[in-house]
Write a protein that holds these residues in place. Structure first.
Motif, PDB file in Angstrom:
ATOM      1  N   ALA A  65       0.882  -1.266  -0.071  1.00 28.70           N
ATOM      2  CA  ALA A  65      -0.047   0.050   0.048  1.00 28.70           C
ATOM      3  C   ALA A  65       0.711   1.205   0.065  1.00 28.70           C
ATOM      4  CB  ALA A  65      -0.843  -0.052   1.224  1.00 28.70           C
ATOM      5  N   ARG A  66       2.072   1.106   0.756  1.00 23.34           N
ATOM      6  CA  ARG A  66       2.967   2.383   0.783  1.00 23.34           C
ATOM      7  C   ARG A  66       3.386   2.519  -0.641  1.00 23.34           C
ATOM      8  NH1 ARG A  66       4.000   0.378   6.045  1.00 23.34           N
ATOM      9  NH2 ARG A  66       5.884  -0.517   5.544  1.00 23.34           N
ATOM     10  N   ALA A  67       3.874   1.401  -1.257  1.00 21.38           N
ATOM     11  CA  ALA A  67       4.391   1.706  -2.625  1.00 21.38           C
ATOM     12  C   ALA A  67       3.338   2.195  -3.590  1.00 21.38           C
ATOM     13  CB  ALA A  67       4.750   0.207  -3.147  1.00 21.38           C
ATOM     14  N   GLY A  68       2.183   1.956  -3.590  1.00 24.57           N
ATOM     15  CA  GLY A  68       1.206   2.687  -4.360  1.00 24.57           C
ATOM     16  C   GLY A  68       0.849   4.225  -3.903  1.00 24.57           C
ATOM     17  N   GLN A  69       1.180   4.499  -2.767  1.00 22.94           N
ATOM     18  CA  GLN A  69       1.172   5.851  -2.344  1.00 22.94           C
ATOM     19  C   GLN A  69       2.408   6.471  -2.785  1.00 22.94           C
ATOM     20  OE1 GLN A  69       0.539   5.093   1.949  1.00 22.94           O
ATOM     21  NE2 GLN A  69      -1.698   4.641   1.661  1.00 22.94           N
ATOM     22  N   LEU A  70       3.516   5.870  -2.623  1.00 21.79           N
ATOM     23  CA  LEU A  70       4.696   6.566  -3.299  1.00 21.79           C
ATOM     24  C   LEU A  70       4.585   6.979  -4.676  1.00 21.79           C
ATOM     25  CD1 LEU A  70       7.590   7.518  -2.893  1.00 21.79           C
ATOM     26  CD2 LEU A  70       8.382   4.929  -3.310  1.00 21.79           C
ATOM     27  N   ILE A  92       8.041   1.158  -9.808  1.00 19.48           N
ATOM     28  CA  ILE A  92       8.010   0.597  -8.533  1.00 19.48           C
ATOM     29  C   ILE A  92       7.662  -0.835  -8.174  1.00 19.48           C
ATOM     30  CG2 ILE A  92       6.832   0.741  -6.304  1.00 19.48           C
ATOM     31  CD1 ILE A  92       6.939   3.707  -6.705  1.00 19.48           C
ATOM     32  N   ALA A  93       6.600  -1.177  -9.109  1.00 17.79           N
ATOM     33  CA  ALA A  93       6.074  -2.595  -9.154  1.00 17.79           C
ATOM     34  C   ALA A  93       7.237  -3.581  -9.577  1.00 17.79           C
ATOM     35  CB  ALA A  93       4.890  -2.818  -9.687  1.00 17.79           C
ATOM     36  N   THR A 106       1.664  -8.760 -11.610  1.00 18.25           N
ATOM     37  CA  THR A 106       1.256  -9.282 -10.471  1.00 18.25           C
ATOM     38  C   THR A 106       1.120  -8.468  -9.264  1.00 18.25           C
ATOM     39  OG1 THR A 106       1.522 -11.570 -11.381  1.00 18.25           O
ATOM     40  CG2 THR A 106       1.173 -11.347  -8.848  1.00 18.25           C
ATOM     41  N   VAL A 107       2.464  -8.011  -9.035  1.00 14.80           N
ATOM     42  CA  VAL A 107       2.925  -6.880  -8.098  1.00 14.80           C
ATOM     43  C   VAL A 107       2.193  -5.584  -8.297  1.00 14.80           C
ATOM     44  CG1 VAL A 107       4.622  -5.430  -6.848  1.00 14.80           C
ATOM     45  CG2 VAL A 107       5.096  -7.610  -7.516  1.00 14.80           C
ATOM     46  N   GLN A 108       2.072  -5.071  -9.429  1.00 10.02           N
ATOM     47  CA  GLN A 108       1.151  -4.016  -9.399  1.00 10.02           C
ATOM     48  C   GLN A 108      -0.403  -4.093  -9.182  1.00 10.02           C
ATOM     49  OE1 GLN A 108       1.778  -1.658 -12.947  1.00 10.02           O
ATOM     50  NE2 GLN A 108      -0.100  -0.883 -13.155  1.00 10.02           N
ATOM     51  N   ARG A 109      -0.734  -5.339  -9.677  1.00 14.55           N
ATOM     52  CA  ARG A 109      -2.185  -5.763  -9.177  1.00 14.55           C
ATOM     53  C   ARG A 109      -2.329  -5.859  -7.778  1.00 14.55           C
ATOM     54  NH1 ARG A 109      -3.990 -10.579  -7.631  1.00 14.55           N
ATOM     55  NH2 ARG A 109      -2.048 -11.506  -8.739  1.00 14.55           N
ATOM     56  N   ARG A 110      -1.634  -6.470  -7.079  1.00 17.13           N
ATOM     57  CA  ARG A 110      -1.483  -6.552  -5.529  1.00 17.13           C
ATOM     58  C   ARG A 110      -1.330  -5.277  -4.697  1.00 17.13           C
ATOM     59  NH1 ARG A 110       2.867 -11.038  -4.321  1.00 17.13           N
ATOM     60  NH2 ARG A 110       2.220 -10.436  -1.977  1.00 17.13           N
TER      61      ARG A 110
END
Length: 508
Positions: A65-70, A92-93, A106-110
């Protein structure tokens, strides 16, 4: 006196003292590495393992979640916010995927799923973290709650947690879905319109050369598809069934033995389904590859297969590789190689060599064919998108002086091509087509080397063909399943191809 020990354990000692092999006890307890195992002990271990697993999973969700916020923060203020955010998220993914050894898609979806949990269902995440509910409960809550308006999700979350405390995820799912429908302020027609935007067709590889083709379509469309296929299957069966006459009567009247269609309704439906999708013929037939009818021509499918020369020649039955999917049987590979108009063979001239470079931006047809066989799929680490669905990228940009040469070209899917262009990911190509990727944080990922190059078999090799093939490409007195056009490009003499250790990529 203590019995002597041998050296096997990490401390220089064996797990058992010599002769201390009293054996294992079956029911109620046993001995593993000198330790008694009991059911209560195993239950305690299960609780500890679950607690450790939960802690790790929750920590991963928060990290994602922090990765998406970044990514959102990095794109803030950009004049093209949507594209900037997408590129930042891809980069980032990919970086995190390299650490987790998971595909970046897969990482981006997660990441998206993690943000949804953290930002919309914090109480459910806390209940999961403290062991009151499981990850399965959280998944059910999130799935069911997507139809609930944002302002009412707190109300839904509290009720969902309460129901989840006393039952399994599968048992609470139906009740939560109904409860969520009660809270929504949109009617079914409006929700269906939104859901219809998610229609898609997916292919899930199966076993033994089979797969599942799944189409997500409106229910009425799906029901109509199944009904039509069923009626057509019954018509096929009816046409094969003798009516009012015995098989002997029909055979006698026709002068031949009658045969009936022995396929089941399911088998006929599947065959008709494939026929209907692949047998159309639109008028427009443009081509982008220069190697046959275009993508619209006869609505034909395009697949990329690698197969060894021995399999093509019928000397073995090893499966071929449907690039990006799964193995297929040797018979299907031979059929594709010998019967399709788009079959191409890759030649490496031992004297002149292949077309190595051209003085223009676009690669030549020979280069594209060579690289398609060399790369097989997208060359970003972990990506398996087939090369026929990728773009040819200049590793060193053509605008910066990069040549249109085999040593500077590689296949990248649209996603990773864009990521290379718009993010801080960098790539270098080493001899032999080996790509070395460097992430924005400086981590280096060296992609596996491509498949071995094609080599001619010596003149006396037992698998070498012996009959010449005319200029028409038609073999003389050869089996019907033999691939056409297998002949030397200079002398017209047939040849076979092989590699020292691995199967030969034969693209078509």
């Amino acid at each position: 006196m203590e019995k002597p020990r041998t050296s096997l354990g990490g401390d220089g000692q064996a797990p058992f003292a010599d002769g201390d092999v009293d054996g294992f006890v079956s029911a109620g307890g046993g001995r593993v590495a000198g330790e008694v195992v009991t059911l209560p002990g195993l239950v305690g271990e299960a609780e500890s393992a679950l607690a450790a697993l939960t802690a790790g999973q929750v920590a991963e969700v928060r990290m994602l979640a922090r990765a998406g916020q970044l990514a959102e923060a990095e794109a803030a203020g950009s004049p093209v916010n949507v594209r900037a955010h997408d590129m930042a998220l891809r980069s980032i993914a990919a970086e995190i995927g390299g650490v987790l050894r998971s595909p970046d898609r897969t990482v981006q979806r997660r990441i998206g799923e993690a943000r949804e949990i953290v930002e919309f269902y914090p109480a459910a995440l806390s209940a999961w973290e403290h062991g009151f509910i499981t990850r399965g409960h959280v998944t059910v809550i999130v799935d069911a709650g997507r139809v609930v308006p944002v302002e009412r999700r707190g109300e839904f979350e509290r009720e969902a947690i309460e129901r989840s405390l006393a039952d399994t995820p599968n048992r609470v799912r139906a009740g939560l879905e109904l409860y969520a429908q009660m809270l929504t302020d949109r009617n079914f027609s409006e929700r269906h319109e939104d859901a219809a935007r998610g229609r898609a067709v997916r292919l899930i590889p199966g076993r033994d050369g089979m797969c599942d083709v799944i189409a997500t379509v409106p229910t009425v469309i799906g029901d109509g598809i199944l009904d039509r296929l069923t009626r057509m299957a019954h018509a096929v069966q009816d046409a094969a069934e003798p009516r009012g006459e015995t098989t002997a009567d029909i055979a006698s009247a026709s002068g031949a033995s009658a045969s009936t269609d022995r396929r089941t309704v399911d088998q006929i439906r599947a065959d008709v389904f494939a026929d209907l999708l692949l047998a159309g013929a639109p008028a427009l037939d443009v081509t982008a590859q220069g190697d046959g009818p275009g993508a619209l021509g006869a609505i034909r499918a395009q697949v990329q297969v690698t197969v060894s020369a021995l399999t093509l020649l019928g000397d073995d039955e090893n499966p071929a590789d449907l690039i990006g999917r799964s193995p297929i049987d040797a018979g299907t590979a031979r059929y594709l190689a010998g019967d399709t108009s788009s079959w191409t063979r890759l030649l490496t001239d031992p004297i002149d060599g292949v077309t190595v470079a051209v003085d223009r931006y676009r690669p030549s047809l020979e280069q594209r064919r060579h690289l398609r066989a060399r790369d097989q799929h997208c060359r970003f680490p972990g990506c398996r998108i087939a090369a026929i669905r990728c773009e040819l990228d200049h590793t060193l940009d053509h605008a910066l002086g990069g040549p249109t040469a085999l040593i500077n070209l590689a296949h990248l899917c649209q996603r990773h091509h864009s990521m290379k262009q718009f993010t801080a990911w960098r790539v270098r190509q080493h001899p032999g087509g080996v790509l070395q990727w460097t992430s924005p944080t400086g981590r280096v990922y060296r992609e596996d080397a491509p498949a071995p190059p094609v080599a001619f078999v010596p003149l006396g090799h037992p698998i070498r063909c012996h009959r010449p093939i005319p200029d028409s490409g038609e073999p003389l007195d050869d089996p019907p399943d033999r691939p056409r056009g297998l002949r030397d490009h200079e002398t017209g003499a047939p040849f076979a191809i092989a590699a020292a250790h691995d199967p030969i990529p034969a693209p078509f």
